[in-house]
Scaffold this active site. Structure first.
Site: not given
Length: 399
Positions: A46, A48, A93, A98-99, A174, A176-178
């Protein structure tokens, strides 16, 4: 040569990044055609877009690499590897520590491997980079209590809406980010949470985890008009929501807050003409800066780990350079052994009784000689003794 093309949140806002990423894709295609690039890894998140390329034919003075758009960073060699190590460690990041970036880099490597454009060198670099990211997280507090882009979006919502208790929230996407957004929302005692995804069963799975409700994508408009907050994080290449789509509903959007954390963006800015308060990834910078200050003291320790692991990788590269020589040496010695064994056996009167003994004997001799020579080659590689390596290689070349 190791080459890196990149654009990220440090040098471009989300609007510029979308356009620069397209230019970078075109630049990569031109380089790929000119230099027959087959070994590369592409990373797209989101905030890079990056290409990692291994190709020994690329000319660093090529005019293609003097790109007019200064927002495309073009980097070479050791600094590329260190940048990747910093990235997997969470130091590059927007939300430091962040993981998610570790999984994103791992996914990118696996995709390249599956599509057969991640060769031995890039595989070694990326395997080490993922290892470095894990070591940094285990040995420092860089990710202690870490937030994500998803949870930062929820924090931003609370800054503007106050307590989210009893609010109605729609999550679009829905993936990974969702899921990160949903995880952060699950603790907020909402009135209702709705999950929309183009693949409906994926929305159902996430909604069930949250005691929420899944939404069919073609019924999105009905839920948009009743939501207090919409957070969108799809991987769509086009807008999901715009003014025209909202106008087809009967909603009043003057109190509606939308947060778009997708890249490319999911929500067109023209929705603001209807009174919507719209935020995107760029608006998370204040929260990101606060997070960075909290973790600043961990940077030095993380950098030390990165330097140590980088040195180990450089040593391993020396061995990679002689692996083919050692393999060819083994084949050459085995060919000699087989020829001479056959000659000896042919001279024996009782072949059956002695052939196995001679074969085992010659095999043992070759193994011992090969072990000593391969050990010397590896030592020469560590000591950068190119003259000795080339001499050994020449001795066993096929004539």
């Amino acid at each position: 040569m190791i080459l890196n093309l990149r654009v990220d949140h440090k040098i471009a806002n989300i609007d510029a990044m979308e356009n620069i990423a397209k230019e970078m894709d075109q630049l990569f295609l031109e380089l790929q055609e000119k230099y027959s690039i087959v070994e590369y890894v592409e990373i797209s998140t989101c905030n890079r877009k990056e290409y990692y390329i291994h190709n020994d034919n690329i000319d660093a003075s090529d005019s293609l690499l003097s790109h007019e758009n200064k927002s495309i960073i073009i980097d070479y060699g050791d600094s590329v590897i260190k940048h990747l190590f910093r990235m997997t460690s969470g130091l590059e990041s927007m939300i430091v520590g962040e993981d998610q970036i570790l999984g994103q880099v791992s996914d990118a490597k696996q995709k390249a491997f599956k599509e057969r454009h991640c060769g031995k060198i890039l595989d070694s670099i990326f395997t080490k980079a993922i290892h470095v990211g894990r070591v940094v997280r285990n040995k420092t507090n860089i990710n202690k209590g870490s937030i994500s882009i998803g949870s930062a979006a929820v924090d931003l919502a609370e800054k503007h809406l106050g307590n989210l208790e009893n609010k109605s929230v729609l999550v679009i996407g829905a993936g990974k980010m969702g899921k990160l957004v949903a995880k952060a929302l699950a603790e907020k005692n909402l009135n209702a949470i709705f999950v929309a995804n183009r693949t409906y069963y994926v929305a159902v799975e996430l909604a069930n985890d949250l005691n929420g409700h899944a939404v069919l994508f073609n019924e999105l408009g009905k839920y948009v008009q009743t939501a207090d907050l919409i957070i969108s994080a799809t991987g769509a290449p086009h807008y999901i929501l715009n003014k025209e789509r909202l106008e087809k509903t009967d909603g009043d959007f003057k109190d509606l807050l939308m947060i778009d954390i997708a890249n490319p963006r999911d929500i067109c800015e023209d929705v603001c003409e209807l009174g919507v308060k719209l935020f995107n990834i760029d608006d998370l910078r204040e929260i990101a800066d606060e997070n960075t200050k909290l973790r600043k003291k961990e940077f030095a320790e993380a950098e030390n780990i990165i330097d140590e692991e980088f040195s180990l990788l450089k040593e391993s590269f020396k061995l990679i350079g002689v692996e083919d020589i050692i393999a060819n040496l083994r084949v050459s010695m085995e060919n000699i052994r087989e020829r001479e064994t056959e000659k000896a056996i042919a001279k024996l009167s009782d072949v059956d009784a002695n052939a196995k003994i001679i074969d085992n004997l010659t095999n043992s001799i070759v193994n011992k000689i090969f072990f000593d020579i391969s050990k010397k080659i590896k030592q020469a590689a560590h000591e950068n003794d190119e003259e000795l390596i080339r001499a050994i290689e020449f001795m066993f070349e096929e004539k």
